[in-house]
Design a protein around this motif. Structure first.
Motif, PDB file in Angstrom:
ATOM      1  N   ASP A 150      61.438 -14.106  50.773  1.00 23.93           N
ATOM      2  CA  ASP A 150      60.761 -14.733  51.754  1.00 23.93           C
ATOM      3  C   ASP A 150      61.530 -15.035  53.065  1.00 23.93           C
ATOM      4  O   ASP A 150      61.009 -14.977  54.096  1.00 23.93           O
ATOM      5  CB  ASP A 150      60.363 -16.257  51.115  1.00 23.93           C
ATOM      6  N   TYR A 151      62.779 -15.319  52.824  1.00 24.63           N
ATOM      7  CA  TYR A 151      63.641 -15.433  54.280  1.00 24.63           C
ATOM      8  C   TYR A 151      63.626 -13.842  54.868  1.00 24.63           C
ATOM      9  O   TYR A 151      63.542 -14.020  55.920  1.00 24.63           O
ATOM     10  CB  TYR A 151      65.055 -15.624  53.868  1.00 24.63           C
ATOM     11  N   MET A 152      63.779 -12.917  54.104  1.00 25.54           N
ATOM     12  CA  MET A 152      63.695 -11.495  54.686  1.00 25.54           C
ATOM     13  C   MET A 152      62.409 -11.280  55.501  1.00 25.54           C
ATOM     14  O   MET A 152      62.105 -10.837  56.723  1.00 25.54           O
ATOM     15  CB  MET A 152      63.794 -10.387  53.746  1.00 25.54           C
ATOM     16  N   CYS A 153      61.173 -12.065  55.136  1.00 32.34           N
ATOM     17  CA  CYS A 153      60.051 -11.746  55.746  1.00 32.34           C
ATOM     18  C   CYS A 153      59.999 -12.704  56.749  1.00 32.34           C
ATOM     19  O   CYS A 153      59.252 -12.295  57.951  1.00 32.34           O
ATOM     20  CB  CYS A 153      58.799 -12.120  54.644  1.00 32.34           C
ATOM     21  N   ASP A 154      60.467 -14.022  56.822  1.00 29.26           N
ATOM     22  CA  ASP A 154      60.427 -14.792  57.964  1.00 29.26           C
ATOM     23  C   ASP A 154      61.356 -14.019  59.163  1.00 29.26           C
ATOM     24  O   ASP A 154      60.826 -14.042  60.340  1.00 29.26           O
ATOM     25  CB  ASP A 154      61.509 -16.219  57.752  1.00 29.26           C
ATOM     26  N   VAL A 155      62.534 -13.310  58.688  1.00 30.31           N
ATOM     27  CA  VAL A 155      63.152 -12.833  59.690  1.00 30.31           C
ATOM     28  C   VAL A 155      62.327 -11.495  60.396  1.00 30.31           C
ATOM     29  O   VAL A 155      62.462 -11.387  61.547  1.00 30.31           O
ATOM     30  CB  VAL A 155      64.767 -12.020  59.178  1.00 30.31           C
ATOM     31  N   VAL A 156      61.760 -10.842  59.493  1.00 29.45           N
ATOM     32  CA  VAL A 156      60.835  -9.643  60.043  1.00 29.45           C
ATOM     33  C   VAL A 156      59.883 -10.053  60.841  1.00 29.45           C
ATOM     34  O   VAL A 156      59.600  -9.667  61.954  1.00 29.45           O
ATOM     35  CB  VAL A 156      60.403  -8.787  58.754  1.00 29.45           C
ATOM     36  N   ARG A 157      59.149 -11.235  60.496  1.00 33.46           N
ATOM     37  CA  ARG A 157      58.105 -11.839  61.404  1.00 33.46           C
ATOM     38  C   ARG A 157      58.529 -12.085  62.791  1.00 33.46           C
ATOM     39  O   ARG A 157      58.043 -11.653  63.741  1.00 33.46           O
ATOM     40  CB  ARG A 157      57.411 -13.155  60.619  1.00 33.46           C
ATOM     41  N   GLU A 158      59.773 -12.784  62.752  1.00 37.17           N
ATOM     42  CA  GLU A 158      60.394 -13.333  64.032  1.00 37.17           C
ATOM     43  C   GLU A 158      60.733 -11.956  64.806  1.00 37.17           C
ATOM     44  O   GLU A 158      60.599 -11.868  66.158  1.00 37.17           O
ATOM     45  CB  GLU A 158      61.611 -14.037  63.932  1.00 37.17           C
ATOM     46  N   ALA A 159      61.246 -11.092  64.209  1.00 31.90           N
ATOM     47  CA  ALA A 159      61.484  -9.745  64.992  1.00 31.90           C
ATOM     48  C   ALA A 159      60.648  -9.140  65.680  1.00 31.90           C
ATOM     49  O   ALA A 159      60.717  -8.600  66.859  1.00 31.90           O
ATOM     50  CB  ALA A 159      62.541  -8.725  64.001  1.00 31.90           C
ATOM     51  N   ILE A 160      59.562  -8.982  64.755  1.00 29.84           N
ATOM     52  CA  ILE A 160      58.211  -8.445  65.347  1.00 29.84           C
ATOM     53  C   ILE A 160      57.585  -9.244  66.519  1.00 29.84           C
ATOM     54  O   ILE A 160      57.452  -8.663  67.695  1.00 29.84           O
ATOM     55  CB  ILE A 160      57.267  -8.346  64.328  1.00 29.84           C
ATOM     56  N   LYS A 161      57.581 -10.390  66.415  1.00 34.22           N
ATOM     57  CA  LYS A 161      57.294 -11.379  67.346  1.00 34.22           C
ATOM     58  C   LYS A 161      58.263 -11.242  68.834  1.00 34.22           C
ATOM     59  O   LYS A 161      57.554 -11.083  69.870  1.00 34.22           O
ATOM     60  CB  LYS A 161      57.437 -12.859  66.986  1.00 34.22           C
ATOM     61  N   ALA A 162      59.253 -10.911  68.435  1.00 33.27           N
ATOM     62  CA  ALA A 162      60.364 -10.811  69.720  1.00 33.27           C
ATOM     63  C   ALA A 162      60.151  -9.454  70.481  1.00 33.27           C
ATOM     64  O   ALA A 162      60.740  -9.356  71.500  1.00 33.27           O
ATOM     65  CB  ALA A 162      61.677 -11.084  69.282  1.00 33.27           C
ATOM     66  N   GLY A 163      59.466  -8.611  69.570  1.00 35.65           N
ATOM     67  CA  GLY A 163      59.086  -7.222  70.223  1.00 35.65           C
ATOM     68  C   GLY A 163      59.694  -5.955  69.568  1.00 35.65           C
ATOM     69  O   GLY A 163      59.362  -5.033  70.161  1.00 35.65           O
ATOM     70  N   ALA A 164      60.199  -6.243  68.303  1.00 35.89           N
ATOM     71  CA  ALA A 164      60.670  -4.828  67.630  1.00 35.89           C
ATOM     72  C   ALA A 164      59.394  -3.954  67.248  1.00 35.89           C
ATOM     73  O   ALA A 164      58.310  -4.466  66.829  1.00 35.89           O
ATOM     74  CB  ALA A 164      61.271  -5.407  66.365  1.00 35.89           C
ATOM     75  N   THR A 165      59.523  -2.626  67.271  1.00 35.52           N
ATOM     76  CA  THR A 165      58.564  -1.779  67.367  1.00 35.52           C
ATOM     77  C   THR A 165      58.761  -1.073  65.820  1.00 35.52           C
ATOM     78  O   THR A 165      57.855  -0.624  65.271  1.00 35.52           O
ATOM     79  CB  THR A 165      58.482  -0.628  68.343  1.00 35.52           C
ATOM     80  N   THR A 166      60.077  -1.262  65.528  1.00 35.05           N
ATOM     81  CA  THR A 166      60.374  -0.770  64.231  1.00 35.05           C
ATOM     82  C   THR A 166      61.238  -1.528  63.444  1.00 35.05           C
ATOM     83  O   THR A 166      61.922  -2.217  63.963  1.00 35.05           O
ATOM     84  CB  THR A 166      61.330   0.649  64.095  1.00 35.05           C
ATOM     85  N   ILE A 167      60.835  -1.814  62.083  1.00 33.56           N
ATOM     86  CA  ILE A 167      61.448  -2.712  61.190  1.00 33.56           C
ATOM     87  C   ILE A 167      62.155  -1.744  60.403  1.00 33.56           C
ATOM     88  O   ILE A 167      61.499  -1.243  59.165  1.00 33.56           O
ATOM     89  CB  ILE A 167      60.854  -3.834  60.982  1.00 33.56           C
TER      90      ILE A 167
END
Ligand code: KIV
Ligand code: ZN
Length: 514
Positions: A150-167
Motif C-alpha cells: 500500500d505504501y508503494m501504491c501511495d508513492v506511485v500515486r504521488e509520483a504520477i500526480k507530480a508528473g511522472a510519465t513512466t513508473i
C-alpha cells in the motif's frame, strides 16, 4: 494479430556497467549505444551523469550522437543529481530523466533514515524538478519488491500526480518470485487506476535466477515497459537479460500476444560486442546467445534436425542473426572486405582506424595464409582500445628474455614511466611470468594480476596470440586489458601495461548507496 506494444529499455551502459569487472571507456559506450539503436532499442539508459566526469561525458556523447531511441540518464531524488542529469541528456532529441529513491522499510530506516512522509516529499520534489526540464520523466521506488504494497501504491500515486510519465517497479535485490511479482503489478493497477494512463515498467535483478521470469510475469500482469541488460550483465548476479525477454515475447507471441520493436537479427552481434568490450564472457550454454544455444551434439538430435529443423529448434538461429559463418580473408582482400566484416560485427570505424586495422590484417596475412573473422575482430579491438598518448603513463620500451630447458627463465624490461626510463629484472616459472615479474619490480605492488588468458586465434605456430588479463587494485577495482601480437610474450607484456595504465588513470566513481 497486433498486440499491446512492450517498450524495451536497455540499461547495459548504466546498471550493466555496474557489474563487478566491467568498465567501459567513453568511446566503448558510444559504440554500444549505436549498436543498441540498430537493435531497435526503445530506450537507452546511457549512464548516471553525477557518478563521475567520465559518466557525464559518455551520457552527453550518446545524447548528441545516437538518434532514434529515447536517451535516458539516471539521477537520485535530489536537485544536484537531476540538474547534472539534464545537463548531460539535454542534447538528445528524445531525452528522459530517470529519478529514484528507496521506499522499502529496510532501505528507508537503515540507509536513508527518513520517514515514509519524508520520502514521499522527496519523490514529489524530484519529479517536479525533473519535469521543469523534461516532459519525459521516469520514477523508480528502489527496492519496490520489498516495499509494503500500500505504501508503494501511495508513492506511485504521488509520483504520477507530480508528473511522472513512466513508473518503474524494481526488484532491486532479486528477491521476488514470479507469481508474487506479477500480483504486485496487478495490485498496482487496481489500487492506482491512473497507472493505466502512464507506462508501467519493471526492472528485475537476478539474485535468485528469476529476473527474466519475474519480468515476463509482470508483462502478463499488464506492465508495458521492461528493463534489462544485454547478456544479463549488471550489479551482482545481473539484470534481466534483454535478449531472453525479447525472444520469449517474440517466440511465444501465441502466449503473450504483445509486440516489440526489436530487430532480433541484431541480437547476436550486440551480445558479442558487449561481451568483447566489457570483458565479461557469455556462458556457453546461455539461452539465446551462448555458443551452444544452436549446437546439436547428440546423434539423435542431429538426425532430427537434419530431417526437420523444427524437431529440436524453437527459433531459427538466423532470427537472432547467428550465421555461424567463417569468413576467410587473405592478403588481397583489402580495406573493403575488412570494413564490411567489421561493419557487420557492429563496428563503426574512423578512416584512420580502418587504415590501421587493414595494415595489421595485411601484415598478418603475409605471415599466415588465411585471416579469419575472429583475428580481424581481435585486431580491431586492439586498435580501437589503444589508450591516448596522455593516458599512456607507462610505455614498454624493450624487453629481453632468456630461457631454456636447463635454466630458470629470466627477463629484463625497460619501461618509460612518466617519461623516465626504468629498468627491472625478474625470474619466473616461464618466460611470460619472468617478464611479468620484471614489470612488477618496476611498478610496485599496488596492483595484482588476478586473471590471465591466452588464446591462439588461428593458424599454427605463427598464430596471433590474444592475451586478456585482469588486474585488481587495493580497493578491489578490476581493470581488464587485451593485446594481440604474434609474439606471446610481447602480447602479455603489452596487455599488463595497458591494464596498469587503465588503473593509473582510474577515476573513482560514486554509485548510489545500496
Ligand atoms: O535496481 C534498481 O533498483 C535500480 C534503480 C536505480 C532503478 O537500478
Ligand atoms: Zn538495478
Amino acid at each position: 494479430m497486433e498486440g499491446r506494444k512492450i517498450i524495451i529499455f536497455d540499461t547495459t551502459l548504466r546498471d550493466g556497467e555496474q557489474s563487478p569487472g566491467a568498465s567501459l571507456t567513453v568511446s566503448d559506450k558510444l559504440i554500444v549505444a549505436r549498436q543498441l539503436a540498430r537493435l531497435g532499442m526503445d530506450v537507452i539508459e546511457a549512464g548516471f551523469p553525477i557518478a563521475s566526469e567520465g559518466d557525464f561525458e559518455a551520457v552527453s556523447l550518446v545524447a548528441k550522437n545516437v538518434k532514434g531511441p529515447i536517451i535516458c540518464g539516471l539521477a537520485r531524488a535530489n536537485d544536484k543529481d537531476i540538474d547534472r542529469c539534464w545537463e548531460a541528456i539535454r542534447h538528445s532529441e528524445r531525452p528522459r530523466i530517470h529519478t529514484f529513491i528507496a521506499t522499502s522499510k529496510i532501505h528507508r530506516e537503515e540507509k536513508l533514515k527518513k520517514s515514509k512522509e519524508e520520502v514521499i516529499d522527496m519523490v514529489v520534489r524530484a519529479v517536479k524538478r525533473a519535469k521543469q526540464y523534461c516532459e519525459d520523466v521516469e520514477f523508480s521506488p528502489e527496492d519496490a519488491a520489498r516495499t509494503n504494497l500500500d505504501y508503494m501504491c501511495d508513492v506511485v500515486r504521488e509520483a504520477i500526480k507530480a508528473g511522472a510519465t513512466t513508473i518503474n517497479i524494481p526488484d532491486t535485490v532479486g528477491y521476488a518470485e514470479p507469481k508474487e511479482f506479477g500480483n504486485r503489478i496487478k495490485y498496482l493497477f487496481e489500487k492506482v487506476p491512473e497507472s493505466k494512463d502512464i507506462v508501467v515498467s519493471v526492472h528485475c535483478h537476478n539474485d535468485l535466477g528469476n529476473a527474466v521470469a519475474n519480468s515476463l510475469a509482470a508483462v502478463e500482469a499488464g506492465a508495458t515497459q521492461v528493463e534489462g541488460c544485454i547478456n544479463g550483465i549488471g550489479e551482482r548476479a545481473g539484470n534481466a537479460s534483454i535478449e531472453e525477454i525479447v525472444m520469449n515475447l517474440v517466440t511465444r507471441k501465441d502466449y503473450f500476444n504483445v509486440d516489440v520493436g526489436i530487430n532480433t537479427k541484431e541480437i547476436y552481434k550486440t551480445s558479442r560486442l558487449v561481451s568483447k568490450l566489457t570483458g565479461i564472457e557469455v556462458q556457453r550454454n546461455k539461452a539465446i546467445v551462448g555458443l551452444n544455444a544452436f549446437a546439436h551434439e547428440a546423434g539423435i538430435h542431429q538426425h532430427g534436425v537434419l530431417s526437420s529443423k523444427r524437431t529440436y529448434e524453437i527459433m531459427e538461429p538466423g532470427d537472432i542473426g547467428w550465421t555461424g559463418e567463417n569468413i576467410v580473408i587473405g592478403k588481397h582482400s583489402g580495406k573493403h572486405a575488412v570494413t564490411n566484416l567489421l561493419k557487420k560485427a557492429g563496428y563503426e570505424l574512423s578512416k584512420e582506424e580502418t587504415h590501421k586495422i587493414t595494415e595489421k590484417v595485411k601484415d598478418l596475412a603475409d605471415k599466415q595464409k588465411n585471416v579469419e573473422r575472429d583475428d580481424i575482430i581481435a585486431i580491431a579491438n586492439d586498435v580501437i582500445h589503444q589508450l591516448s598518448e596522455k593516458e599512456q603513463k607507462i610505455k614498454l620500451e624493450e624487453f629481453a628474455v632468456t630461457t631454456g630447458s636447463a635454466m630458470t627463465p629470466t627477463a629484463s624490461v625497460k619501461l618509460s614511466v612518466d617519461g623516465e626510463v626504468k629498468i627491472g629484472a625478474g625470474v619466473g616459472v616461464g618466460p611470460v611470468d619472468a617478464v611479468s615479474q620484471a614489470i612488477w619490480n618496476i611498478v610496485g605492488p599496488s596492483l595484482r594480476l588476478t586473471q590471465y588468458n591466452l588464446k591462439a586465434i588461428t593458424g599454427g605456430t605463427n598464430a596471433l596470440a590474444e592475451v586478456s588479463i585482469k588486474l585488481m587494485d587495493k580497493d578491489n577495482n578490476i581493470f581488464s586489458a587485451e593485446a594481440v601480437n604474434e609474439d606471446v610474450i610481447k602480447a602479455s607484456a603489452i596487455a599488463i601495461i595497458i591494464g596498469i595504465n587503465k588503473a593509473f588513470n582510474f577515476e573513482k566513481r560514486i554509485h548510489p548507496q545500496r
